[in-house]
Design a protein around this motif. Structure first.
Motif, short mmCIF file in Angstrom:
data_model
loop_
_atom_site.label_atom_id
_atom_site.label_comp_id
_atom_site.label_asym_id
_atom_site.label_seq_id
_atom_site.Cartn_x
_atom_site.Cartn_y
_atom_site.Cartn_z
N ARG A 1 -13.82 31.37 -1.84
CA ARG A 1 -14.73 30.87 -0.81
C ARG A 1 -14.16 31.17 0.57
O ARG A 1 -12.96 31.42 0.72
N LYS A 2 -15.00 31.12 1.56
CA LYS A 2 -14.53 31.26 2.93
C LYS A 2 -13.56 30.13 3.25
O LYS A 2 -13.77 28.98 2.86
N GLU B 1 -19.63 28.47 4.06
CA GLU B 1 -20.94 29.11 4.12
C GLU B 1 -22.00 28.12 4.61
O GLU B 1 -22.84 28.45 5.46
N HIS C 1 -14.01 37.48 1.81
CA HIS C 1 -14.91 36.49 2.43
C HIS C 1 -14.83 36.53 3.95
O HIS C 1 -15.28 35.61 4.62
N SER C 2 -14.27 37.61 4.46
CA SER C 2 -14.12 37.75 5.91
C SER C 2 -15.23 38.63 6.48
O SER C 2 -15.71 39.55 5.81
N ARG C 3 -15.62 38.37 7.73
CA ARG C 3 -16.60 39.23 8.39
C ARG C 3 -16.01 40.61 8.64
O ARG C 3 -16.74 41.55 8.95
N ASP D 1 -16.26 33.80 12.27
CA ASP D 1 -17.71 33.96 12.34
C ASP D 1 -18.31 33.19 13.51
O ASP D 1 -19.20 33.68 14.21
N HIS E 1 -11.85 32.17 8.24
CA HIS E 1 -13.06 32.99 8.13
C HIS E 1 -14.21 32.37 8.92
O HIS E 1 -14.96 33.07 9.61
N VAL E 2 -14.36 31.06 8.80
CA VAL E 2 -15.45 30.38 9.49
C VAL E 2 -15.25 30.45 11.01
O VAL E 2 -16.20 30.70 11.76
#
Length: 534
Positions: free
Chosen positions: A65-66, A41, A298-300, A74, A70-71
C-alpha cells in the motif's frame, strides 16, 4: 490559543484503535470536524474533495500500500494541500531510512507514537503559530504568484526584522520562479556569507549548474558536503555537476553515498542504476534498479523506464552465459508488468519485446526471432515518436539481434527528429558512421539558427521562410516545427491570418507525436492552446 472548533482534521492510520484514540484526543481539545482514513489511497481521494487544515498521517500503512511518503509526494505535486495546511508524519519507527526519506519532502512535523493529548496540543499550537505568521506568504504561494510572495516577504520583514530569517527561503524560491537569476545568485551568496545554510547551498548549487558554471558548482557542493554530510539532496546536486563535467564514475560514487543515507528515494535509485549501467557496473546497476522497481510500486514516480533499465542491467550482468533462474524470473516479471500496464503504448510494447528477444538470443533463438519480428512490425506501424534515448536503445538492440538495416532506419529517424541536439547526434555517431545519417541535418540546422536570429530581430516573414526551409529538409524535427509554429502564431490581440494559422496547426499536429517526457512538451501545450483556442 488555537480555535480547534474551526479546524478540519484528517487522521490516516491502518489501525482503527489508533484512529479512534487520536480522534478522542482531538474531540477533547474542541475539534468538531474530524475525518479518518485507513489507507493512503482513500486519504488522497478525501483531500481532493475537501480542504483539511491538518493531516496526521502514519508512515507505514502496511505492505502493498502507499505509505506516508507516497501520500505526501502526491499531495505536494498535485497541490491537494494548501501551504497553510499542516502535514504531520506519525510513526512508531525511527529508522534512518524512513526518517531521511520522508524528510526530503519536508512534512511540517514528526510525531512519534505513543503520544498524549497534551503533547499533541503543544505541537499543534507551535505549528499554527508559525503558519499564522507566514499567512500572507503562504496564500501567495497557493495562488502561484511569486511577485506577491516577494512583496509579502518584504512586508513581514518591515514589521519586525526578527522575521527576516523566516522569509529567506521563500524569497529565494520566488526569485527562481521569476527567472531573476542574477539577483538570486547574489542573494544566495549573501546568505551563505552570513551563515552556511543547507537549503541555500542546494539552491545556489542548482542555479550554478543551470547556468553551466560547473566548476563553481563543484567547489560549492564540496564545501556544502563537508558542512552537511547527512543531507542526500546535496549529494544529488554534486552528482548532477559531475555528470555535466563527464565524470560519471565519481558521480556514481556520490549517488551511492546518498543512497546509503536515504535508500527509499525512487528517483535517486533509478538515476544511480542508469549511471552504473552507463559505467558498465552491471552489479550495481541491477541492485539500484531492483530497489527502484520495488520501491516505486506505489509511488507517483513509478516509471516503465525503471523496469526497462532493470531488465537491461540483468541482461548485461549475465553476459553471454545467459540469465540464471532468478534473473530470468525477475526479467519476466519486470517486463510483463510494463507490457500489462502500458498496453496502448506502442513504443513500450516494441521495447519490451526487443528486450525479451535479447534475453533469449542464446537460449531460444527461435523465440527471439519471433519477438524481434513482432517488434519490427509494431515499430513500422507506430505513429508516435520514440524519445531519443528509447530510439538509440531500440537501434542498438535491433543491430544486436541481426537487424542492421532496421536499426539504421531507427537511427535515421532519430537524427531527423532530434538532429538539432548535439548530444543525441554524438550518441548516434557512436552507433554508425553513415554520412547519410550523420550529415543530413547540418544545412537544416544552419537555416534554423538563421530563422531564430530573424525571429528575435522581429523579421517574422523572413524567419518563417527560413524555418520552412529547415523543416522541408528535416520534416520530423520537433524544434524546427515548434519554431515555425511559434513564428506563425498571431500576436495577442491581432487578427489571425487563416492560412498561417492552418500551417501552424499542422506543425503542432506533427509535434504532438513527441513523448510527453520531452522537455519541450510544455512549450508545445502552451502553443497548442493559443493555436486551437477554447
Amino acid at each position: 490559543m488555537l480555535a480547534y472548533n474551526q479546524r478540519k482534521f484528517l487522521i490516516v492510520d491502518d489501525f482503527s484503535d489508533f484512529r479512534s484514540s487520536v480522534r478522542s484526543m482531538l474531540r477533547e481539545l474542541g475539534v468538531k470536524d474530524v475525518d479518518t482514513a485507513d489507507s493512503g489511497e482513500l486519504a488522497l481521494k478525501m483531500c481532493a474533495q475537501k480542504r483539511y487544515d491538518f493531516v496526521l498521517h502514519d508512515f507505514n500503512l502496511g505492505d502493498g500500500r502507499k505509505n506516508g511518503q507516497h501520500v505526501l509526494e502526491d499531495l505536494m505535486v498535485d497541490k491537494l494541500l494548501s501551504h497553510e495546511s499542516v502535514f504531520i508524519m506519525v510513526t512508531a519507527e525511527n529508522s534512518q531510512a524512513m526518517v531521511m526519506s520522508a524528510l526530503e519532502w519536508e512534512p511540517d512535523a514528526y510525531l512519534t507514537k505513543p503520544f498524549n493529548r497534551a503533547g499533541l496540543a503543544q505541537r499543534l499550537e507551535k505549528l499554527v503559530q508559525r503558519k499564522t505568521l507566514l499567512k500572507p506568504i503562504l496564500q501567495a504561494l497557493d495562488r502561484g504568484l511569486p511577485n506577491e510572495v516577494l512583496a509579502a516577504c518584504t512586508s513581514l520583514t518591515e514589521q519586525d526584522q526578527r522575521y527576516a530569517p523566516l522569509c529567506l527561503r521563500y524569497k529565494a524560491d520566488a526569485l527562481r520562479d521569476l527567472n531573476q537569476y542574477d539577483a538570486l545568485e547574489a542573494f544566495l551568496k549573501t546568505i551563505l556569507a552570513d551563515r552556511p545554510t543547507p537549503w541555500a547551498y542546494g539552491a545556489l548549487g542548482s542555479l550554478l549548474c543551470k547556468r553551466k558554471k560547473y566548476a563553481d558548482a563543484k567547489e560549492l557542493y564540496e564545501r556544502a558536503l563537508k558542512a552537511f554530510p547527512m543531507l542526500p539532496a546535496l549529494y544529488d546536486g554534486m552528482a548532477d555537476v559531475l555528470v555535466a563535467l563527464g565524470d560519471t564514475q565519481r558521480a556514481q560514487g556520490v549517488l551511492e553515498d546518498a543512497v546509503r543515507l536515504s535508500p527509499l528515494a525512487v528517483r535517486r535509485q533509478r538515476l544511480l542504476g542508469k549511471l552504473a549501467l552507463d559505467n558498465k557496473d552491471f552489479d550495481s546497476a541491477s541492485k539500484a534498479y531492483r530497489h527502484a522497481v520495488a520501491q516505486g510500486q506505489h509511488s507517483r514516480f513509478k516509471d516503465p523506464e525503471t523496469n526497462l533499465g532493470f531488465a537491461q542491467a540483468l541482461i548485461s550482468k549475465n553476459g553471454d552465459q545467459g540469465l540464471d533462474a532468478r534473473s530470468r524470473l525477475e526479467l519476466n516479471q519486470t517486463l510483463g508488468e510494463v507490457a500489462k500496464e502500458h498496453g496502448q503504448d506502442q513504443g513500450l510494447q516494441v521495447r519490451t519485446r526487443l528486450m525479451k528477444a535479447t534475453s533469449l538470443k542464446q537460449s531460444d533463438p527461435e523465440m527471439a526471432a519471433k519477438l524481434t519480428q513482432e517488434a519490427m512490425g509494431r515499430l513500422q506501424g507506430m505513429d508516435e515518436f520514440l524519445s531519443a534515448d528509447a530510439a538509440l536503445a531500440v537501434a542498438a538492440q535491433l543491430q544486436d539481434l541481426g537487424q542492421a538495416e532496421a536499426g539504421a532506419g531507427v537511427l535515421k529517424s532519430c537524427a531527423e527528429i532530434y538532429g538539432d541536439d548535439p548530444v543525441v547526434m554524438q550518441s548516434i555517431a557512436s552507433q554508425t558512421d553513415d554520412p547519410a545519417i550523420l550529415g543530413a541535418n547540418k544545412v537544416a540546422m544552419d537555416l534554423n539558427v538563421q530563422g531564430v536570429r530573424s525571429y528575435k530581430g522581429g523579421k517574422l516573414e523572413e524567419a518563417q521562410v527560413l524555418f520552412r526551409q529547415a523543416l522541408g529538409l528535416q520534416p520530423k524535427n520537433i524544434s524546427f516545427a515548434l519554431n515555425l509554429a511559434q513564428s506563425l502564431l498571431p500576436a495577442k490581440g491581432a487578427a489571425a491570418d487563416a492560412a498561417k494559422l492552418e500551417e501552424c496547426r499542422a506543425c503542432l499536429k506533427m509535434v504532438g507525436k513527441m513523448p510527453d517526457s520531452d522537455p519541450r512538451y510544455e512549450r508545445f501545450q502552451k502553443m497548442q492552446i493559443r493555436a486551437f483556442g477554447a
